[in-house]
Design a protein around this motif. Structure first.
Motif, PDB file in Angstrom:
ATOM      1  N   TYR A  72       0.818  -1.203   0.000  1.00  0.00           N
ATOM      2  CA  TYR A  72       0.000   0.000   0.000  1.00  0.00           C
ATOM      3  C   TYR A  72       0.859   1.262   0.000  1.00  0.00           C
ATOM      4  CZ  TYR A  72      -3.247  -3.638   1.199  1.00  0.00           C
ATOM      5  OH  TYR A  72      -3.961  -4.810   1.189  1.00  0.00           O
ATOM      6  N   LEU A  73       0.298   2.317  -0.593  1.00  0.00           N
ATOM      7  CA  LEU A  73       1.040   3.562  -0.758  1.00  0.00           C
ATOM      8  C   LEU A  73       1.062   4.365   0.547  1.00  0.00           C
ATOM      9  CD1 LEU A  73      -0.177   4.780  -4.274  1.00  0.00           C
ATOM     10  CD2 LEU A  73       1.983   3.655  -3.692  1.00  0.00           C
ATOM     11  N   PHE A  74       2.223   4.890   0.851  1.00  0.00           N
ATOM     12  CA  PHE A  74       2.419   5.788   1.985  1.00  0.00           C
ATOM     13  C   PHE A  74       3.134   7.029   1.463  1.00  0.00           C
ATOM     14  CE2 PHE A  74       1.555   1.868   4.047  1.00  0.00           C
ATOM     15  CZ  PHE A  74       1.174   2.133   5.367  1.00  0.00           C
ATOM     16  N   ALA A  75       2.846   8.165   2.078  1.00  0.00           N
ATOM     17  CA  ALA A  75       3.387   9.437   1.601  1.00  0.00           C
ATOM     18  C   ALA A  75       4.605   9.859   2.405  1.00  0.00           C
ATOM     19  CB  ALA A  75       2.326  10.530   1.666  1.00  0.00           C
ATOM     20  N   LEU A  76       5.560  10.461   1.703  1.00  0.00           N
ATOM     21  CA  LEU A  76       6.707  11.053   2.352  1.00  0.00           C
ATOM     22  C   LEU A  76       6.341  12.423   2.900  1.00  0.00           C
ATOM     23  CD1 LEU A  76       9.558  10.249  -0.192  1.00  0.00           C
ATOM     24  CD2 LEU A  76       8.673   8.838   1.672  1.00  0.00           C
ATOM     25  N   TYR A  77       7.276  13.025   3.624  1.00  0.00           N
ATOM     26  CA  TYR A  77       7.086  14.362   4.177  1.00  0.00           C
ATOM     27  C   TYR A  77       6.786  15.380   3.079  1.00  0.00           C
ATOM     28  CZ  TYR A  77       7.854  18.005   7.698  1.00  0.00           C
ATOM     29  OH  TYR A  77       7.699  19.042   8.568  1.00  0.00           O
TER      30      TYR A  77
ATOM     31  N   PRO B 236      18.083  11.987   4.167  1.00  0.00           N
ATOM     32  CA  PRO B 236      17.267  10.786   3.950  1.00  0.00           C
ATOM     33  C   PRO B 236      15.779  11.106   3.919  1.00  0.00           C
ATOM     34  CG  PRO B 236      18.973  10.364   5.575  1.00  0.00           C
ATOM     35  CD  PRO B 236      18.986  11.843   5.322  1.00  0.00           C
ATOM     36  N   LEU B 237      15.065  10.411   3.042  1.00  0.00           N
ATOM     37  CA  LEU B 237      13.634  10.638   2.875  1.00  0.00           C
ATOM     38  C   LEU B 237      12.874  10.140   4.097  1.00  0.00           C
ATOM     39  CD1 LEU B 237      13.283   9.502  -0.848  1.00  0.00           C
ATOM     40  CD2 LEU B 237      13.496  11.848   0.026  1.00  0.00           C
ATOM     41  N   TYR B 238      11.866  10.919   4.494  1.00  0.00           N
ATOM     42  CA  TYR B 238      11.132  10.691   5.741  1.00  0.00           C
ATOM     43  C   TYR B 238       9.677  10.406   5.406  1.00  0.00           C
ATOM     44  CZ  TYR B 238      10.364  11.630  10.787  1.00  0.00           C
ATOM     45  OH  TYR B 238      10.078  11.539  12.131  1.00  0.00           O
ATOM     46  N   LEU B 239       9.185   9.227   5.786  1.00  0.00           N
ATOM     47  CA  LEU B 239       7.780   8.881   5.566  1.00  0.00           C
ATOM     48  C   LEU B 239       6.943   9.549   6.653  1.00  0.00           C
ATOM     49  CD1 LEU B 239       6.392   5.406   4.604  1.00  0.00           C
ATOM     50  CD2 LEU B 239       5.306   6.714   6.437  1.00  0.00           C
ATOM     51  N   PHE B 240       5.903  10.290   6.195  1.00  0.00           N
ATOM     52  CA  PHE B 240       5.071  11.070   7.113  1.00  0.00           C
ATOM     53  C   PHE B 240       3.645  10.986   6.586  1.00  0.00           C
ATOM     54  CE2 PHE B 240       6.580  13.823  10.531  1.00  0.00           C
ATOM     55  CZ  PHE B 240       5.419  14.462  10.952  1.00  0.00           C
TER      56      PHE B 240
ATOM     57  N   ILE C 186       1.294   8.546  10.745  1.00  0.00           N
ATOM     58  CA  ILE C 186       2.267   7.513  11.075  1.00  0.00           C
ATOM     59  C   ILE C 186       3.565   7.932  10.407  1.00  0.00           C
ATOM     60  CG2 ILE C 186       1.576   6.043   9.104  1.00  0.00           C
ATOM     61  CD1 ILE C 186       2.311   3.631  10.927  1.00  0.00           C
ATOM     62  N   ILE C 187       4.656   7.866  11.157  1.00  0.00           N
ATOM     63  CA  ILE C 187       5.919   8.395  10.650  1.00  0.00           C
ATOM     64  C   ILE C 187       7.016   7.332  10.797  1.00  0.00           C
ATOM     65  CG2 ILE C 187       5.463  10.851  10.852  1.00  0.00           C
ATOM     66  CD1 ILE C 187       6.471  10.890  13.623  1.00  0.00           C
ATOM     67  N   ILE C 188       7.780   7.161   9.718  1.00  0.00           N
ATOM     68  CA  ILE C 188       8.870   6.189   9.674  1.00  0.00           C
ATOM     69  C   ILE C 188      10.079   6.884   9.068  1.00  0.00           C
ATOM     70  CG2 ILE C 188       9.659   3.962   8.795  1.00  0.00           C
ATOM     71  CD1 ILE C 188       6.732   3.120   8.518  1.00  0.00           C
TER      72      ILE C 188
ATOM     73  N   PRO D   5      14.636   6.617   8.533  1.00  0.00           N
ATOM     74  CA  PRO D   5      15.929   5.971   8.768  1.00  0.00           C
ATOM     75  C   PRO D   5      16.834   6.864   9.605  1.00  0.00           C
ATOM     76  CG  PRO D   5      15.896   6.954   6.593  1.00  0.00           C
ATOM     77  CD  PRO D   5      14.530   7.174   7.186  1.00  0.00           C
ATOM     78  N   PRO D   6      17.990   6.360  10.022  1.00  0.00           N
ATOM     79  CA  PRO D   6      18.934   7.211  10.754  1.00  0.00           C
ATOM     80  C   PRO D   6      19.251   8.480   9.969  1.00  0.00           C
ATOM     81  CG  PRO D   6      19.696   4.934  10.730  1.00  0.00           C
ATOM     82  CD  PRO D   6      18.512   5.003   9.812  1.00  0.00           C
ATOM     83  N   ARG D   7      19.351   9.616  10.700  1.00  0.00           N
ATOM     84  CA  ARG D   7      19.719  10.929  10.167  1.00  0.00           C
ATOM     85  C   ARG D   7      18.551  11.648   9.500  1.00  0.00           C
ATOM     86  NH1 ARG D   7      22.485   9.551   6.066  1.00  0.00           N
ATOM     87  NH2 ARG D   7      23.006  11.707   5.559  1.00  0.00           N
ATOM     88  N   SER D   8      17.407  10.998   9.339  1.00  0.00           N
ATOM     89  CA  SER D   8      16.222  11.725   8.870  1.00  0.00           C
ATOM     90  C   SER D   8      15.619  12.460  10.053  1.00  0.00           C
ATOM     91  CB  SER D   8      15.202  10.760   8.259  1.00  0.00           C
ATOM     92  OG  SER D   8      14.721   9.844   9.239  1.00  0.00           O
ATOM     93  N   GLY D   9      14.701  13.373   9.768  1.00  0.00           N
ATOM     94  CA  GLY D   9      14.067  14.088  10.866  1.00  0.00           C
ATOM     95  C   GLY D   9      13.290  15.286  10.378  1.00  0.00           C
ATOM     96  N   THR D  10      12.754  16.032  11.323  1.00  0.00           N
ATOM     97  CA  THR D  10      12.013  17.253  11.010  1.00  0.00           C
ATOM     98  C   THR D  10      12.807  18.455  11.491  1.00  0.00           C
ATOM     99  OG1 THR D  10      10.774  16.995  13.083  1.00  0.00           O
ATOM    100  CG2 THR D  10       9.733  16.192  11.074  1.00  0.00           C
ATOM    101  N   CYS D  11      12.805  19.499  10.675  1.00  0.00           N
ATOM    102  CA  CYS D  11      13.525  20.723  11.024  1.00  0.00           C
ATOM    103  C   CYS D  11      12.756  21.505  12.084  1.00  0.00           C
ATOM    104  CB  CYS D  11      13.752  21.566   9.773  1.00  0.00           C
ATOM    105  SG  CYS D  11      14.826  20.746   8.574  1.00  0.00           S
ATOM    106  N   LEU D  12      13.375  22.551  12.594  1.00  0.00           N
ATOM    107  CA  LEU D  12      12.815  23.325  13.698  1.00  0.00           C
ATOM    108  C   LEU D  12      11.455  23.906  13.313  1.00  0.00           C
ATOM    109  CD1 LEU D  12      13.783  24.222  16.569  1.00  0.00           C
ATOM    110  CD2 LEU D  12      14.439  26.375  15.486  1.00  0.00           C
ATOM    111  N   HIS D  13      10.446  23.685  14.162  1.00  0.00           N
ATOM    112  CA  HIS D  13       9.101  24.169  13.863  1.00  0.00           C
ATOM    113  C   HIS D  13       8.264  24.171  15.147  1.00  0.00           C
ATOM    114  CE1 HIS D  13       8.540  19.808  13.897  1.00  0.00           C
ATOM    115  NE2 HIS D  13       7.242  20.014  14.040  1.00  0.00           N
ATOM    116  N   ILE D  14       7.110  24.819  15.079  1.00  0.00           N
ATOM    117  CA  ILE D  14       6.068  24.648  16.087  1.00  0.00           C
ATOM    118  C   ILE D  14       4.868  24.018  15.398  1.00  0.00           C
ATOM    119  CG2 ILE D  14       6.804  26.496  17.628  1.00  0.00           C
ATOM    120  CD1 ILE D  14       4.736  28.309  16.374  1.00  0.00           C
ATOM    121  N   ASP D  15       4.020  23.345  16.169  1.00  0.00           N
ATOM    122  CA  ASP D  15       2.903  22.629  15.567  1.00  0.00           C
ATOM    123  C   ASP D  15       1.820  23.593  15.089  1.00  0.00           C
ATOM    124  OD1 ASP D  15       3.879  20.034  15.671  1.00  0.00           O
ATOM    125  OD2 ASP D  15       3.325  19.808  17.764  1.00  0.00           O
TER     126      ASP D  15
END
Length: 301
Positions: free
Chosen positions: A83-88, A112-116, A169-171, A173-183
């Motif tokens: 099934y398809l999942f979307a990246l950030y 690295p690409l971040y699944l979000f 749902i977020i997946i 790899p090492p070194r991926s992540g989200t940059c500085l933000h507020i929700d």
């Protein structure tokens, strides 16, 4: 009782790829972050100590009765691989394609690409395989009073509207992540790690953002180039590692940046409560006027 942990000052080498493994074993915190076991933290205590005061807290073992507590990457792929999942960035891949990338080529990528993947439009009763993800966890008891959840009876004669996006749902790899933000729209959030480890840095709402923001940097670059230069006391930052079974409460307005230390899977949701209602209401009226017209008529404080 809550525990408050401290840590030695960090250095530039600490956050580079080869050193990330050491942070997985680091169970201490820079700054002050209370840690509770959910069995000994009541909803009333959570509200009084953390939600009303707009302070972060780490709560352990909220996930123990979730089917998702038994997930492993191989079993998760066996169920949802096609099934398809979307990246950030919105790009879509099958889960199997993404996990093959995350466990292989991702190690060579600068960013690295971040699944979000957005689960906001799914319902647990939908005839859709991915909707079963929603049946695999329950919202922790501290966050159930979500003002965005409107009674369907009240919506029967209203035009169809969608609440702002709120669960993923977020997946990564090492070194991926989200940059500085507020929700978004003044919401608070909770985040539960099920597999892997995340390194977080949180800053209070009144932080001078010119000190902590750097445009154009990946999360990994920020941890390497910016974080070691910051005054830990002056900025009031909190830095820690979140592992499996840890649920973080991120209060509204707190700046945060997150770096995945290994292959990581988590569930996160944003929500509105009566303690952040004034800020959320203002932002929703500005950014989601159609939803706001319906929400303002039926929200129960």
């Amino acid at each position: 009782m809550a525990t408050a942990l401290t840590h030695d000052q960090c250095d530039f080498e600490r956050y580079k790829g080869p050193q990330l493994q050491a942070l997985i074993e680091d169970n201490q915190v820079i700054g002050q972050l209370p840690v509770h076991d959910t069995r000994f933290l009541s909803c009333a205590e959570f509200v009084q100590k953390y939600e009303k005061t707009n302070k972060p807290v780490l709560i352990q073992n909220c996930h123990l009765d979730w089917p998702a507590a038994n997930w492993r990457f191989d079993s998760f792929e066996a169920e949802y691989g096609p099934y398809l999942f979307a990246l950030y960035n919105g790009q879509q891949f099958s889960l199997s394609e993404y996990l093959q990338y995350a466990q292989g080529r991702a190690i060579h990528d600068l960013q690295p690409l971040y699944l979000f993947d957005d689960l906001s439009k799914l319902s647990p009763t939908d005839d859709c395989p991915k909707s079963q993800i929603l049946n695999s966890y329950t919202v922790p008891k501290y966050f159930c009073d979500d003002l965005f959840t409107l009674d369907p009876v009240h919506l029967e004669f209203e035009p169809p509207v969608e609440r702002p996006r709120y669960r993923w749902i977020i997946i990564g790899p090492p070194r991926s992540g989200t940059c500085l933000h507020i929700d978004p729209v003044g919401t608070s959030a909770w985040n539960t790690v099920l597999l892997g480890h995340k390194r977080w840095v949180l800053f209070p709402p009144n932080t001078n953002t010119s000190v902590i923001q750097r445009d154009g940097l990946t999360a990994e670059q920020w941890f390497i180039q910016v974080l070691p230069l910051l005054d830990k006391v002056e900025t009031g930052l909190i830095e820690f590692t979140q592992g499996p079974g840890d649920t973080l409460f991120v209060p509204q307005g707190w700046w945060h940046i997150v770096l995945n230390l290994d292959l990581t899977l988590a569930i996160t949701q944003n929500y509105a409560s009566k303690y952040n209602y004034e800020i959320v209401s203002k932002r929703v009226n500005e950014e989601y006027p159609e939803f706001a017209r319906v929400w303002n008529r039926h929200v129960k404080l």
